[in-house]
Design an enzyme around this catalytic site. Structure first.
Site, PDB file in Angstrom:
ATOM      1  N   ASP A  37       0.856  -1.189   0.000  1.00  0.00           N
ATOM      2  CA  ASP A  37       0.000   0.000   0.000  1.00  0.00           C
ATOM      3  C   ASP A  37       0.892   1.240   0.000  1.00  0.00           C
ATOM      4  OD1 ASP A  37      -3.269   0.191   1.036  1.00  0.00           O
ATOM      5  OD2 ASP A  37      -2.076   2.046   0.993  1.00  0.00           O
ATOM      6  N   ASP A  65       3.379   2.034  -4.502  1.00  0.00           N
ATOM      7  CA  ASP A  65       2.401   2.728  -5.339  1.00  0.00           C
ATOM      8  C   ASP A  65       2.224   1.824  -6.559  1.00  0.00           C
ATOM      9  OD1 ASP A  65       1.149   4.173  -7.323  1.00  0.00           O
ATOM     10  OD2 ASP A  65       2.164   6.044  -6.842  1.00  0.00           O
ATOM     11  N   VAL A  66       1.039   1.265  -6.727  1.00  0.00           N
ATOM     12  CA  VAL A  66       0.858   0.242  -7.766  1.00  0.00           C
ATOM     13  C   VAL A  66       1.109   0.753  -9.185  1.00  0.00           C
ATOM     14  CG1 VAL A  66      -0.704  -1.288  -6.477  1.00  0.00           C
ATOM     15  CG2 VAL A  66      -1.661   0.618  -7.821  1.00  0.00           C
ATOM     16  N   ASN A  92      -6.103  -5.180  -5.712  1.00  0.00           N
ATOM     17  CA  ASN A  92      -7.270  -4.576  -5.072  1.00  0.00           C
ATOM     18  C   ASN A  92      -7.191  -3.049  -4.990  1.00  0.00           C
ATOM     19  OD1 ASN A  92      -9.539  -4.505  -2.918  1.00  0.00           O
ATOM     20  ND2 ASN A  92      -7.771  -3.633  -1.839  1.00  0.00           N
ATOM     21  N   TYR A 153     -14.499   6.365 -13.584  1.00  0.00           N
ATOM     22  CA  TYR A 153     -14.236   5.201 -12.722  1.00  0.00           C
ATOM     23  C   TYR A 153     -14.784   3.938 -13.390  1.00  0.00           C
ATOM     24  CZ  TYR A 153     -14.755   2.163  -8.556  1.00  0.00           C
ATOM     25  OH  TYR A 153     -14.714   1.112  -7.649  1.00  0.00           O
ATOM     26  N   LYS A 157     -13.013   0.192 -14.480  1.00  0.00           N
ATOM     27  CA  LYS A 157     -13.463  -1.109 -13.990  1.00  0.00           C
ATOM     28  C   LYS A 157     -13.898  -2.026 -15.140  1.00  0.00           C
ATOM     29  CE  LYS A 157     -12.433  -0.437  -9.740  1.00  0.00           C
ATOM     30  NZ  LYS A 157     -11.399  -1.271  -9.107  1.00  0.00           N
TER      31      LYS A 157
HETATM   32  P1  NAI Z   1     -10.590   1.843   0.369  1.00  0.00           P
HETATM   33  O1  NAI Z   1     -10.482   3.278   0.006  1.00  0.00           O
HETATM   34  O2  NAI Z   1     -11.120   1.465   1.708  1.00  0.00           O
HETATM   35  O3  NAI Z   1      -9.164   1.110   0.182  1.00  0.00           O
HETATM   36  C1  NAI Z   1      -8.299   1.398  -0.894  1.00  0.00           C
HETATM   37  C2  NAI Z   1      -6.863   1.101  -0.464  1.00  0.00           C
HETATM   38  O4  NAI Z   1      -6.022   1.321  -1.609  1.00  0.00           O
HETATM   39  C3  NAI Z   1      -6.347   2.025   0.651  1.00  0.00           C
HETATM   40  O5  NAI Z   1      -5.661   1.260   1.621  1.00  0.00           O
HETATM   41  C4  NAI Z   1      -5.377   2.953  -0.089  1.00  0.00           C
HETATM   42  O6  NAI Z   1      -4.305   3.439   0.738  1.00  0.00           O
HETATM   43  C5  NAI Z   1      -4.869   2.024  -1.195  1.00  0.00           C
HETATM   44  N1  NAI Z   1      -4.285   2.746  -2.314  1.00  0.00           N
HETATM   45  C6  NAI Z   1      -4.733   3.887  -2.905  1.00  0.00           C
HETATM   46  N2  NAI Z   1      -3.894   4.251  -3.885  1.00  0.00           N
HETATM   47  C7  NAI Z   1      -2.916   3.311  -3.937  1.00  0.00           C
HETATM   48  C8  NAI Z   1      -1.765   3.129  -4.752  1.00  0.00           C
HETATM   49  N3  NAI Z   1      -1.428   4.015  -5.708  1.00  0.00           N
HETATM   50  N4  NAI Z   1      -0.974   2.054  -4.537  1.00  0.00           N
HETATM   51  C9  NAI Z   1      -1.275   1.161  -3.543  1.00  0.00           C
HETATM   52  N5  NAI Z   1      -2.330   1.294  -2.740  1.00  0.00           N
HETATM   53  C10 NAI Z   1      -3.153   2.349  -2.938  1.00  0.00           C
HETATM   54  O7  NAI Z   1     -11.490   1.215  -0.793  1.00  0.00           O
HETATM   55  P2  NAI Z   1     -12.169  -0.219  -1.000  1.00  0.00           P
HETATM   56  O8  NAI Z   1     -13.587  -0.007  -1.164  1.00  0.00           O
HETATM   57  O9  NAI Z   1     -11.686  -1.207  -0.031  1.00  0.00           O
HETATM   58  O10 NAI Z   1     -11.592  -0.548  -2.457  1.00  0.00           O
HETATM   59  C11 NAI Z   1     -10.874  -1.711  -2.789  1.00  0.00           C
HETATM   60  C12 NAI Z   1     -11.161  -2.048  -4.239  1.00  0.00           C
HETATM   61  O11 NAI Z   1     -12.535  -2.437  -4.364  1.00  0.00           O
HETATM   62  C13 NAI Z   1     -10.960  -0.888  -5.208  1.00  0.00           C
HETATM   63  O12 NAI Z   1     -10.338  -1.359  -6.396  1.00  0.00           O
HETATM   64  C14 NAI Z   1     -12.367  -0.430  -5.502  1.00  0.00           C
HETATM   65  O13 NAI Z   1     -12.470   0.208  -6.752  1.00  0.00           O
HETATM   66  C15 NAI Z   1     -13.102  -1.746  -5.468  1.00  0.00           C
HETATM   67  N6  NAI Z   1     -14.546  -1.648  -5.267  1.00  0.00           N
HETATM   68  C16 NAI Z   1     -15.062  -1.069  -4.142  1.00  0.00           C
HETATM   69  C17 NAI Z   1     -16.434  -0.980  -3.975  1.00  0.00           C
HETATM   70  C18 NAI Z   1     -17.058  -0.335  -2.793  1.00  0.00           C
HETATM   71  O14 NAI Z   1     -18.278  -0.083  -2.830  1.00  0.00           O
HETATM   72  N7  NAI Z   1     -16.323  -0.067  -1.715  1.00  0.00           N
HETATM   73  C19 NAI Z   1     -17.356  -1.513  -4.987  1.00  0.00           C
HETATM   74  C20 NAI Z   1     -16.699  -2.100  -6.114  1.00  0.00           C
HETATM   75  C21 NAI Z   1     -15.346  -2.165  -6.235  1.00  0.00           C
END
Ligand code: NAI
Length: 249
Positions: A37, A65-66, A92, A153, A157
């Protein structure tokens, strides 16, 4: 596949779905998990918490940073150094930022492509424990069913889903021996959803959102991570799973 003795690298593992998945993998007997992360301070904090709960030799944190290929590769190297093997990559990490869409594409799409190809071409075939390594790409309900609120976005996806479908071709599998699984979460209660509420540009979309969001049934990220473990137990290469309203299809 069973998680016993396996090793996973999870990106975006310090919050929401990624963090819950790391915990669920550890609860289900995985040998090691790399939390990859961008957030270094939070990384140390979460690492200490997980070490206390699951043991100090089962989790590492690597700042990644991915969108940066060198940093991503460093996470693979450190995973192999720490645990000796790697079997699962969960792509993720993701953000929802319609204004800074170039950064969003860099993370949500380029980051997934970088990770997927490092895994398939280099690390999983070489360092797998058994014969069933897998790349899990997190798309979204919006990768199947477009969101009127977040078109940019949605585009990222859809692309992640396209990547998984393309790689599910038997020729790719025969070359790499790596399966690809795409999971599409429905709306899940995490920080990314807060962004929909708080940071959406003003205009007509706000009205759409105000009408739309309160009626939505948000699922807990824990539900998603339990579903992910279940899906991993029994899936086919190229599968696309929608997890919404606490159900998998
Ligand atoms: P979140 O915001 O809780 O977690 C995202 C994580 O990604 C955080 O720990 C952040 O620090 C990390 N991050 C951000 N930029 C980064 C980078 N450049 N390199 C490495 N890490 C990075 O969000 P959530 O909801 O847990 O999202 C996880 C995945 O699920 C995402 O791909 C999101 O698009 C997807 N998703 C989420 C939904 C939702 O309703 N929460 C629905 C559908 C998909």
């Amino acid at each position: 596949m069973s998680l016993t003795n396996k090793v996973a690298l999870i990106t975006g593992a310090l919050s929401g779905i990624g963090l819950c998945s790391a915990k669920e993998f550890l609860k289900n007997g995985i040998k090691g998990v790399t939390l990859a992360d961008v957030n270094v301070d939070k990384g140390q904090e979460i690492l200490s918490l997980l070490e206390k709960e699951y043991g100090s030799n089962r989790v590492i944190f690597v700042k990644v940073d991915v969108s940066n290929q060198d940093e991503f590769e460093d996470a693979f190297k450190k995973t192999v150094e720490a645990f000796g093997n790697i079997d699962i990559l969960v792509n993720n990490a993701g953000i929802l930022n319609e204004r800074d869409f170039k950064r969003m594409v860099d993370i949500n799409l380029n980051g997934v492509i970088i990770g997927t190809f490092l895994a398939m071409e280099n690390y999983l075939p070489k360092y797998k424990t058994y014969d069933d390594p897998v790349v899990v790409n997190i798309s979204s309900l919006y990768g199947l069913d477009p969101s009127i609120c977040s078109p940019k976005y949605t585009a990222t996806k859809y692309a992640v889903l396209g990547l998984g479908r393309s790689l599910s071709d038997q020729a790719h599998f025969e070359t790499s021996g790596v399966k690809v699984l795409t999971i599409c979460p429905g709306l899940t209660e995490t920080a990314i959803v807060d962004n929909i509420y708080e940071k959406h540009p003003p205009g007509r979309y706000v009205n759409i959102l105000n009408n739309f969001l309160p009626t939505i049934n948000l699922q807990k990220p824990e539900v998603l991570s339990i579903a992910m473990v279940k899906i991993l137990e029994n899936f086919e290469n190229g599968d696309v799973w929608l997890v919404e309203d606490n159900q998998c299809h």
